[in-house]
Design a protein around this motif. Structure first.
Motif, PDB file in Angstrom:
ATOM      1  N   SER A 132       2.107 -12.552  -0.713  1.00 44.15           N
ATOM      2  CA  SER A 132       1.630 -11.628  -1.753  1.00 44.15           C
ATOM      3  C   SER A 132       1.339 -10.253  -1.155  1.00 44.15           C
ATOM      4  CB  SER A 132       0.395 -12.188  -2.445  1.00 44.15           C
ATOM      5  OG  SER A 132      -0.610 -12.422  -1.497  1.00 44.15           O
ATOM      6  N   ILE A 133       1.261  -9.248  -2.024  1.00 44.55           N
ATOM      7  CA  ILE A 133       1.109  -7.846  -1.613  1.00 44.55           C
ATOM      8  C   ILE A 133      -0.182  -7.297  -2.199  1.00 44.55           C
ATOM      9  CG2 ILE A 133       2.056  -5.510  -2.024  1.00 44.55           C
ATOM     10  CD1 ILE A 133       3.765  -7.014  -0.114  1.00 44.55           C
ATOM     11  N   ILE A 134      -0.966  -6.678  -1.347  1.00 41.81           N
ATOM     12  CA  ILE A 134      -2.167  -5.992  -1.844  1.00 41.81           C
ATOM     13  C   ILE A 134      -2.022  -4.512  -1.510  1.00 41.81           C
ATOM     14  CG2 ILE A 134      -4.702  -5.843  -1.787  1.00 41.81           C
ATOM     15  CD1 ILE A 134      -3.133  -8.889  -0.305  1.00 41.81           C
ATOM     16  N   PRO A 135      -1.634  -3.688  -2.497  1.00 47.29           N
ATOM     17  CA  PRO A 135      -1.546  -2.252  -2.213  1.00 47.29           C
ATOM     18  C   PRO A 135      -2.951  -1.725  -1.929  1.00 47.29           C
ATOM     19  CG  PRO A 135      -0.513  -2.789  -4.322  1.00 47.29           C
ATOM     20  CD  PRO A 135      -1.307  -3.974  -3.906  1.00 47.29           C
ATOM     21  N   ARG A 136      -3.038  -0.768  -1.027  1.00 50.95           N
ATOM     22  CA  ARG A 136      -4.378  -0.293  -0.653  1.00 50.95           C
ATOM     23  C   ARG A 136      -4.320   1.198  -0.326  1.00 50.95           C
ATOM     24  NH1 ARG A 136      -9.225  -3.063   2.578  1.00 50.95           N
ATOM     25  NH2 ARG A 136      -9.844  -1.425   3.988  1.00 50.95           N
ATOM     26  N   GLY A 137      -5.405   1.883  -0.712  1.00 49.87           N
ATOM     27  CA  GLY A 137      -5.573   3.292  -0.332  1.00 49.87           C
ATOM     28  C   GLY A 137      -6.642   3.363   0.741  1.00 49.87           C
ATOM     29  N   ALA A 138      -7.772   4.019   0.410  1.00 50.33           N
ATOM     30  CA  ALA A 138      -8.849   4.148   1.395  1.00 50.33           C
ATOM     31  C   ALA A 138      -9.723   2.902   1.448  1.00 50.33           C
ATOM     32  CB  ALA A 138      -9.709   5.355   1.059  1.00 50.33           C
ATOM     33  N   GLY A 139      -9.474   1.947   0.556  1.00 52.93           N
ATOM     34  CA  GLY A 139     -10.298   0.735   0.560  1.00 52.93           C
ATOM     35  C   GLY A 139     -11.725   1.018   0.130  1.00 52.93           C
ATOM     36  N   THR A 140     -11.900   1.887  -0.885  1.00 50.96           N
ATOM     37  CA  THR A 140     -13.255   2.143  -1.388  1.00 50.96           C
ATOM     38  C   THR A 140     -13.559   1.300  -2.626  1.00 50.96           C
ATOM     39  OG1 THR A 140     -12.595   3.970  -2.802  1.00 50.96           O
ATOM     40  CG2 THR A 140     -13.248   4.535  -0.551  1.00 50.96           C
ATOM     41  N   SER A 141     -12.701   0.341  -2.888  1.00 52.98           N
ATOM     42  CA  SER A 141     -12.942  -0.498  -4.066  1.00 52.98           C
ATOM     43  C   SER A 141     -14.278  -1.222  -3.951  1.00 52.98           C
ATOM     44  CB  SER A 141     -11.821  -1.531  -4.200  1.00 52.98           C
ATOM     45  OG  SER A 141     -12.186  -2.462  -5.189  1.00 52.98           O
ATOM     46  N   LEU A 142     -15.048  -1.153  -5.018  1.00 55.17           N
ATOM     47  CA  LEU A 142     -16.352  -1.816  -5.038  1.00 55.17           C
ATOM     48  C   LEU A 142     -16.259  -3.222  -5.620  1.00 55.17           C
ATOM     49  CD1 LEU A 142     -18.413   1.230  -6.219  1.00 55.17           C
ATOM     50  CD2 LEU A 142     -18.869  -0.057  -4.139  1.00 55.17           C
ATOM     51  N   SER A 143     -15.066  -3.563  -6.116  1.00 52.57           N
ATOM     52  CA  SER A 143     -14.949  -4.841  -6.811  1.00 52.57           C
ATOM     53  C   SER A 143     -14.105  -5.842  -6.027  1.00 52.57           C
ATOM     54  CB  SER A 143     -14.308  -4.598  -8.188  1.00 52.57           C
ATOM     55  OG  SER A 143     -13.041  -3.995  -8.008  1.00 52.57           O
ATOM     56  N   GLY A 144     -13.682  -5.472  -4.828  1.00 53.87           N
ATOM     57  CA  GLY A 144     -12.838  -6.386  -4.036  1.00 53.87           C
ATOM     58  C   GLY A 144     -11.376  -6.248  -4.382  1.00 53.87           C
ATOM     59  N   GLY A 145     -11.012  -5.157  -5.063  1.00 56.32           N
ATOM     60  CA  GLY A 145      -9.620  -4.968  -5.488  1.00 56.32           C
ATOM     61  C   GLY A 145      -8.658  -4.729  -4.341  1.00 56.32           C
ATOM     62  N   ALA A 146      -9.151  -4.244  -3.211  1.00 54.51           N
ATOM     63  CA  ALA A 146      -8.238  -3.826  -2.137  1.00 54.51           C
ATOM     64  C   ALA A 146      -8.154  -4.849  -1.012  1.00 54.51           C
ATOM     65  CB  ALA A 146      -8.680  -2.469  -1.588  1.00 54.51           C
ATOM     66  N   ILE A 147      -8.583  -6.084  -1.279  1.00 52.23           N
ATOM     67  CA  ILE A 147      -8.446  -7.130  -0.254  1.00 52.23           C
ATOM     68  C   ILE A 147      -7.735  -8.339  -0.842  1.00 52.23           C
ATOM     69  CG2 ILE A 147     -10.433  -6.468   1.172  1.00 52.23           C
ATOM     70  CD1 ILE A 147     -12.065  -8.631  -0.264  1.00 52.23           C
ATOM     71  N   GLY A 148      -7.147  -9.142   0.037  1.00 43.28           N
ATOM     72  CA  GLY A 148      -6.461 -10.340  -0.432  1.00 43.28           C
ATOM     73  C   GLY A 148      -5.812 -11.061   0.733  1.00 43.28           C
ATOM     74  N   GLU A 149      -5.244 -12.247   0.418  1.00 43.00           N
ATOM     75  CA  GLU A 149      -4.747 -13.101   1.502  1.00 43.00           C
ATOM     76  C   GLU A 149      -3.370 -12.732   2.019  1.00 43.00           C
ATOM     77  OE1 GLU A 149      -5.282 -16.593  -0.744  1.00 43.00           O
ATOM     78  OE2 GLU A 149      -6.891 -17.311   0.549  1.00 43.00           O
ATOM     79  N   GLY A 150      -2.652 -11.920   1.260  1.00 49.68           N
ATOM     80  CA  GLY A 150      -1.273 -11.622   1.645  1.00 49.68           C
ATOM     81  C   GLY A 150      -1.179 -10.447   2.590  1.00 49.68           C
ATOM     82  N   LEU A 151      -0.185  -9.604   2.344  1.00 50.78           N
ATOM     83  CA  LEU A 151       0.055  -8.447   3.204  1.00 50.78           C
ATOM     84  C   LEU A 151      -0.556  -7.203   2.550  1.00 50.78           C
ATOM     85  CD1 LEU A 151       1.702  -7.455   5.754  1.00 50.78           C
ATOM     86  CD2 LEU A 151       3.482  -6.803   4.120  1.00 50.78           C
ATOM     87  N   ILE A 152      -1.462  -6.565   3.259  1.00 48.50           N
ATOM     88  CA  ILE A 152      -2.013  -5.298   2.762  1.00 48.50           C
ATOM     89  C   ILE A 152      -0.943  -4.233   2.983  1.00 48.50           C
ATOM     90  CG2 ILE A 152      -3.781  -3.522   3.162  1.00 48.50           C
ATOM     91  CD1 ILE A 152      -5.240  -5.988   2.325  1.00 48.50           C
ATOM     92  N   VAL A 153      -0.624  -3.461   1.962  1.00 53.94           N
ATOM     93  CA  VAL A 153       0.280  -2.323   2.179  1.00 53.94           C
ATOM     94  C   VAL A 153      -0.571  -1.065   2.064  1.00 53.94           C
ATOM     95  CG1 VAL A 153       2.393  -1.156   1.474  1.00 53.94           C
ATOM     96  CG2 VAL A 153       2.235  -3.635   1.310  1.00 53.94           C
TER      97      VAL A 153
END
Ligand SMILES: Cc1cc2nc3c(=O)[nH]c(=O)nc-3n(C[C@H](O)[C@H](O)[C@H](O)COP(=O)(O)OP(=O)(O)OC[C@H]3O[C@@H](n4cnc5c(N)ncnc54)[C@H](O)[C@@H]3O)c2cc1C
Ligand code: SF4
Ligand code: SF4
Length: 1004
Positions: A62-83
């Motif tokens: 799975s793919i987790i798109p990510r920017g600065a990782g300032t998500s307060l809800s856990g939106g920018a983390i996950g078990e797959g590949l962070i892009v």
């Protein structure tokens, strides 16, 4: 061993990392959650992003798109590949003024975009508080908004077109101008139309922030426009690679009305009464928030402006107007709301107020102790008119549970960032966490509000999506997800409860629903244990190693592009080079998530700690005051205690001893330092870079010069005090290692200035090195021993008097009232008066890193009486400026016409506002000064001399070089730090001076 999916993803040619360091760095964002990904990819262009996404999808990752990782809800983390789109992709395309649009790469940061647009008279409207690091793609994906939502709306209102990468790797352009994805559009259109009545019933008008999930109600208003669906889709449908966005003209004028209240309820009621004035923003802050600014250097000016100490209140409304400012501000005042009002139109003052509001969230989480204001119901919004009732409802939820909360946020939009104070390490508070979440979801539903307004659904709110949307609307959203991402590749487990289908060939969490209390950060559920006994006090805050470490909430304030924190991130853009990265890795080490499972020694920990400059930039700038310099020193010390102190660290701890030896035979010592074969050997055996010059030893030590000179007859032309006698009493000049053995001319200059001011100068006989070099090597026993010696020497009146060697032949006989300390009203003298020995002479420091040892780190080393001594310790330039502030004619200066640029030392900046340095220079007639907005120079004591750190040291310095290059030709550079002068002299043509030299040369 590399798995098949990893091999396939690597073959794409994109920079992809599967190592443990990367996995731990990307296991958290700014939320309370933690999930370890399989790795992270850093695409440089859309093709690379497409190749990686296709390879991942083909192998079930799975793919987790990510920017600065300032998500307060856990939106920018996950078990797959962070892009990670923030590393590259920071290009801003051509500005189209006529169309009022600009194209931005996914990783462009909001402040970067606004800096680009400002000279053209434009801005990007939605203003997230994380503007210093939030990326445009992250903002679009979360449909972020800010304080000025009443006039600018949300990010979705500003998206013209998107370049996206689909789950099968296709690159598509979407938006009203593009004909792509015809089948998907038709399907979505049909689905949504069928639900228009349900939407109208569930979502009545009046809410100006967003609804959770996909923007189906927006699509209904703008059919065919897939931007409306993608904006706010939280990376669950596609990855955004670039966007064309609308821009807005800068406001012509601005003004702030501040209204102070005795209760939150009154402020909420007043919000409703102010809406007809059409403000650009009404922001609410309350006492739990602004109390956190107490004793914080960064916020002191704002506290003073708001008169928080003199005129206490419970809550403040910040009301901003953009047009007809004077008229509307006077209307606001005429309403006589609250306890008092304050009107601001000065830009600097308004910025001070906004700085408190913008740091609100992180300030709150910076409270001391394990209980913190937790983000999980912080994003719920109701219609503004419902606010008073909604707040009462929330208070009814909190009260029976005995919970406190802050109610700050975007009052004009009906969005309060309510964060109940909970200790998530405790089982009973975990239960309350769930109770509050469940009840708040029901309350929001009752108000027909929105549980997630700008921070995303993420992990924190997915569980409540069915309750909030109902089965029908959730069903429509599921169909939309399926149309874009049939294999559930993009950010699974967010918005829809089912987690990733497959990851790295394994089946992961199939059917396991996302819950608010799953995936909590490990340190909540398994409290951290230290394998060592901490020795530092963490005196400024927390009084605990773990307490300070856990202050890092992931807000990413340390990923900004501007100093002081964090210079290594500014230079490299690497997560591990940020304070957040370092704190996360220390946590990972203590939780045994590092290779080898040794909490004190691992490649991961080395990567985090060895590149930290110990510049102290994070302590004042991190809103939660994470103190990486102390955390690092403590970890290194624990390692040395267990494994022994390496030779190089031992040598670097002893620069004072080396100075004594070098100055005993300066010719030989200096020739050796220049002898290339010896330098090559030093590089090989000790790792001291042969590229780095090493400071030469002086022929006559400063202390020796001082001892033998006679006032008025010195061959160094030091003058007698004005009017011939020292009239202000005694000062002790701390002759630091560098002044004493390497740069005596700086000490001589300082003596000249101080004597011209009428002081009798003395040195501290038998002083030891301040201990800074040992402290930065983690050699804390040595640093404490040196510190204790110095504190004992200087602190007791008896030892002071017996150890002082008079600078003059005459004996000072001034009564205390004539001394600077007792006569002046400056902050320095006020501190002196507070001391137990009002007549004790001030101790003046030329080297900021020695000064910070005395006023800061001796306390951290728990040295007895260090606090008392600190009251008598002043940075040379501050002391002189304070005095000239009281008595502008105390020194006569020659006329001149130079421009002067000042690079303050980072340790000085971490403990005081350096703005006074400009004032001091401008006391010299005809001089124009600037305090450069710089951070650490990159030399950082011995850091820049290490062979393996030389490159990074130069990279960090680039920021300073660029600032200096931008100064007018002929500008004099002032750098009072030894390391800073060393770095500049080594790598540029600039010949920086100490402030003491500038002043001494200017004395008439
Ligand atoms: C202290 C603090 C204050 C905040 N204040 C505000 C505020 O005032 N207003 C506000 O709206 N928000 C606020 N936020 C939340 C957050 O900062 C914003 O949502 C921000 O826009 C996220 O940007 P980011 O680059 O950090 O994205 P990330 O956190 O990295 O990602 C956010 C979401 O976007 C997705 N995403 C990221 N990049 C892409 C991409 N290229 N393609 C597709 N999806 C992508 C991620 O998967 C994730 O779901 C605040 C957060 C903190 C910690
Ligand atoms: S170190 Fe401070 S600024 Fe950086 S993420 Fe942690 S809390 Fe935020
Ligand atoms: S001490 Fe300096 S280099 Fe180290 S983390 Fe803090 S800001 Fe960054």
């Amino acid at each position: 061993m590399t798995s098949a999916p990893e091999r396939k993803i690597k073959q794409t040619g994109c920079d992809v990392r599967f190592d443990n360091l990367t996995r731990q760095l990307y296991a958290t964002d700014a939320s309370i959650y933690q999930i370890e990904p399989i790795g992270a990819a850093f695409p440089k262009n859309a093709q690379q992003a497409a190749a990686v996404i296709r390879a991942a999808a083909d192998t079930g990752v799975s793919i987790i798109p990510r920017g600065a990782g300032t998500s307060l809800s856990g939106g920018a983390i996950g078990e797959g590949l962070i892009v990670d789109f923030s590393r590259h992709n920071r290009q801003i395309g051509k500005l189209d003024v006529e169309k009022r649009s600009v194209r931005v790469g996914a990783g462009v940061v909001l402040d970067q975009l606004n800096d680009f647009l400002r000279p053209h008279g434009f801005c990007f409207g939605p203003d997230v508080a994380t503007s210093a690091r939030a990326t445009l793609a992250g903002m679009i994906a979360n449909n972020s908004s800010g304080a000025r939502c009443p006039i600018y709306g949300t990010t979705a209102d500003h998206v013209l077109s998107l370049e996206i990468v689909m789950a099968d790797g296709r690159i598509e352009k979407v938006g009203p101008m593009h004909k792509s994805l015809r089948a998907e559009r038709a399907k979505i259109d049909k689905l949504i139309r069928a639900q228009s009545a349900e939407m109208a019933d569930r979502w009545p008008p009046g809410l100006i922030k967003r609804w959770p999930g996909y923007g189906i109600e927006r699509f209904l208003r703008a059919p065919d426009n897939l931007n409306e669906i993608l904006a706010g889709s939280e990376g669950t449908l596609a990855a955004i690679f670039s966007a064309e966005v609308k821009i807005s003209p800068l406001p012509r004028e601005k003004g702030l009305g501040l209204i102070f209240f005795a209760s939150v309820g009154e402020a909420m009621q007043a919000t409703v009464e102010l809406l007809d004035l059409k403000p650009a923003a009404i922001e609410h802050i309350d006492r739990p928030l602004f109390d956190q600014t107490k004793a914080q250097l960064l916020f002191q000016a704002a506290r003073d402006l708001l008169e928080l100490d003199a005129k206490p209140c419970e809550s403040i409304l910040i009301v901003e107007f953009y047009e007809d400012v004077v008229e509307r501000l006077s209307m606001l005042q005429a309403r006589n709301l609250g306890l008092r009002t304050k009107i601001l139109t000065d830009a600097a003052q308004m910025n001070l107020v906004w700085s408190v509001r913008k740091s609100g969230l992180s300030l709150l989480t910076g409270g001391i102790g394990p209980a913190k204001p937790v983000a999980f119901i912080e994003d719920a919004a109701v219609r503004p008119a419902q606010l008073p009732e909604y707040v009462r409802g929330l208070q009814l939820i909190m009260k029976p549970l005995g919970l406190e909360a802050s109610y700050y946020g975007h009052a004009a939009s009906g969005l309060l960032h309510v964060r109940p104070v909970l200790d998530l390490h405790s089982g009973s508070d975990l239960k309350k966490f769930r109770q509050v979440a469940d009840q708040t979801s029901a309350l929001v539903r009752q108000f027909k509000g929105s549980l997630s307004a700008e921070h995303g659904v993420g992990i924190a709110r997915t569980e409540y999506m069915r309750e909030q949307l109902g089965g029908e609307l959730l069903g429509v959203m599921r169909e939309i997800k399926h149309a874009f991402d049939p294999k559930n590749i993009f950010n699974p487990g967010k918005i829809f409860e089912v987690g990733s289908a497959r990851c790295a060939g394994r089946t992961l969490q199939r059917g396991v629903p996302t819950r608010i209390d799953n995936h909590l950060r490990e340190n909540f559920t398994r409290p951290l244990e230290l394998p060592f006994q901490p020795v530092l006090a963490f005196a400024f805050k927390d009084r605990s190693f773990i307490g300070n470490l856990e202050q890092c909430n992931g807000c990413a304030g340390c990923r900004k592009d501007t100093p002081i924190m964090c210079p290594t991130f500014i230079a490299t853009g690497d997560e591990v080079m940020s304070t957040r990265g370092r704190a996360n890795i220390i946590r990972a080490a203590l939780e045994m998530r590092v290779n080898g499972h040794d909490p004190l020694r691992s490649a991961e920990l080395d990567a985090a700690l060895s590149n930290c400059l110990s510049c102290k930039g994070c302590t004042p700038e991190c809103p939660s005051n994470v103190n990486l310099a102390l955390l690092k020193a403590e970890m290194l010390y624990a390692r040395h205690q267990r494994d022994g102190l390496p030779l190089r660290e031992r040598i670097f701890s002893s620069v004072d001893l080396l100075g004594r030896i070098g100055c005993a035979m300066p010719s030989l010592a200096n020739a050796s330092l220049n002898f290339r074969p010896l330098r090559a050997l030093m590089e090989k055996t000790l790792g001291i870079s042969a590229k780095r010059s090493l400071p030469h030893y002086t022929r006559e030590r400063f202390d020796r010069w001082f001892a033998r000179r006679k006032v008025g007859t010195s061959r160094c032309d030091v003058r007698t005090p004005q009017r011939g006698v020292p009239t202000r009493g005694k000062v002790i000049l701390w002759d630091d290692t560098f002044v004493r053995y390497h740069e005596p001319h700086i000490g001589i200059a300082a003596v000249k200035v101080l004597e011209a001011l009428g002081f009798e100068v003395a040195l501290a006989e038998n002083r030891e090195c301040c201990g800074r070099p040992a402290f930065s090597q983690g050699n804390l026993d040595a640093a404490a021993k040196l510190g204790k010696h110095n504190v004992d020497l200087l602190n007791s009146a008896g030892s002071q008097l017996s150890s002082l060697r008079s600078a003059t032949a005459r004996q000072a006989t001034n009564p205390p009232s004539s001394s600077y300390g007792a006569a002046s009203n400056s902050p320095a003298s006020a501190q002196l008066r507070l001391g137990k020995q009002p007549s004790a002479p001030p101790i003046l420091f030329l080297e900021p890193s020695c000064w910070s040892m005395f006023v800061d780190d001796y306390r951290e080393l728990k040295i007895e009486n260090a606090d008392n001594l600190a009251k008598h310790c002043f940075l040379f330039e501050k002391f002189v400026d304070d005095l000239l502030g009281q008595e502008p004619d105390a020194l006569q200066f020659k006329n001149g016409s130079t421009t002067v640029a000042i690079h303050p030392h980072c340790h000085a900046k971490s403990l005081m506002n350096p703005a006074f340095m400009r004032r001091l220079v401008e006391r010299l007639p005809g001089r124009k000064a600037t305090v450069l907005d710089t951070g650490c120079c990159g030399m950082a004591g011995a850091f820049g001399a290490l062979a393996e750190k030389y490159g990074l040291s130069v990279q960090v310095a680039q920021h300073l070089f660029d600032k200096i290059d931008n100064q007018p030709p002929g500008t004099e550079i002032i750098a009072s730090g030894t390391s800073c002068r060393h770095q500049l002299t080594d790598l540029t043509n600039v010949r920086p001076k100490h402030m003491a030299e500038l002043l001494a040369e200017a004395i008439a």
